[in-house]
Design an enzyme around this catalytic site. Structure first.
Site, short mmCIF file in Angstrom:
data_model
loop_
_atom_site.label_atom_id
_atom_site.label_comp_id
_atom_site.label_asym_id
_atom_site.label_seq_id
_atom_site.Cartn_x
_atom_site.Cartn_y
_atom_site.Cartn_z
N THR A 208 -29.43 36.73 81.28
CA THR A 208 -29.22 37.20 79.91
C THR A 208 -28.27 36.30 79.13
O THR A 208 -27.40 35.65 79.72
CB THR A 208 -28.64 38.64 79.91
N ASN A 210 -25.28 36.61 76.79
CA ASN A 210 -24.25 37.56 76.37
C ASN A 210 -23.72 37.16 75.00
O ASN A 210 -23.28 36.02 74.82
CB ASN A 210 -23.10 37.59 77.38
N GLU A 258 -26.42 42.09 75.62
CA GLU A 258 -27.05 41.10 76.49
C GLU A 258 -28.55 41.03 76.22
O GLU A 258 -29.22 42.07 76.20
CB GLU A 258 -26.83 41.47 77.96
#
Length: 315
Positions: A208, A210, A258
């Site tokens: 992911t 962030n 995320e």
């Protein structure tokens, strides 16, 4: 468009069409007002001006007001969207003791007439200005009709519901992002920078990005999983975004943003990005095991891909 954070000391312009308001979110209702302001200005060959505020009036009237996560559009976004509607000048002044206690007559005579040579005033259906909200379209037409023509713009509605910043905020907080997007006339977005996280998503097979917000005043949507797209390096990348506390993985109270990007391998740490939220697909929940979480994310990804294939994102 030129923008300023205070009023000029000397007369600024000879003739203008002006509108006044907070314009948080610059939603479809605001767009009606701003578009009419631009239309009149172009017909008359004069300047269009927006007078707005660099802080929400509630922060003045309520000293305990915390501006954190309270605005649909912090300054940089408001400037962007007002400019796109064709306004010539934007003044974002502080809503302070002077403005809060300035009589409507003084606002009109000392600012609108003296500094900006106003000929037309365009206001939203319920908009007022000046001390104790005395200033209005009716007030201007009654007392200053020889110098100013004032117009009230009809209310904008969606399914018989009035489009307003407060209503959109409630939808964003609830996570009803599709309804908020319809009232905004665009996808609700979050601007920020990609930062390093704890890489738990990568360990699960779903890396992911962030995102750390650029402005802490930006309103964060309700916790949950959203279909989304991320604008990075001038390209839009489809993805799935989790806004929440990741209860299966951590015990933190910190809310993270995320985004798992589909079919995207580039290193974007440190990049400025804009995240567009399309729709909320489920609430955040704590799973009994990591395997159960992985299966749910896999299902979410497939659903998000199928939905994104059907729509066009407006940025």
């Amino acid at each position: 468009m030129k923008y300023f954070y205070n009023f000029p000391e000397l007369p600024f312009i000879d003739h203008s069409v002006i509108t006044i308001g907070m314009f948080d979110g610059v939603h479809l209702g605001h767009a009606k007002v701003l578009t009419e302001c631009v239309k009149i200005a172009k017909l008359k060959g004069i300047a269009s001006i927006v007078i707005s505020f660099s802080n929400h009036p509630s922060s003045y009237f309520n000293p305990k007001h915390d501006s954190k996560n309270s605005l649909l559009s912090p300054d940089i976004e408001k400037i962007e969207w007002i400019e796109k509607l064709g306004i010539d000048y934007l003044f974002m002044i502080p809503f302070d003791h002077y403005i809060a206690h300035l009589p409507a007559e003084s606002f009109i005579e000392d600012i609108l007439l003296t500094k900006f040579g106003i000929s037309d005033l365009v206001l939203g259906y319920d908009n007022h200005f000046g001390f104790q909200r005395k200033g209005s379209v009716d007030f201007v037409n009654e007392h200053y009709s020889s110098k100013i023509q004032a117009y009230s713009i009809e209310v904008a509605k969606l399914d018989e519901e009035i489009i307003s910043s407060s209503t959109i905020k409630e939808y964003v907080i609830q996570g009803n992002i599709s309804k908020a997007n319809t009232m905004l006339g665009r996808a609700y977005s979050l601007q920020g920078k990609v930062i390093h996280g704890n890489h738990k998503g990568r360990e699960l097979g779903f890396p992911t990005a962030n995102i750390e917000l650029n402005d802490t005043d930006k309103l964060i949507p309700g916790l949950g999983v959203y279909i989304s797209t991320l604008k990075v390096n001038n390209q839009l990348v489809s993805g799935l975004t989790n806004i929440g506390k990741r209860p299966t993985l951590t015990q933190d109270a910190y809310i993270s943003i995320e985004t798992h990007l589909f079919d995207f391998q580039e290193d974007i740490y440190g990049k400025e990005v804009e995240l567009y939220l399309v729709d909320k697909i489920r609430e955040e929940k704590k799973f009994n095991s990591l395997q159960e979480l992985i299966l749910q994310i896999s299902s979410d990804v497939q659903f998000a891909k199928s939905q994104l294939a059907k729509i066009h994102i407006t940025s």
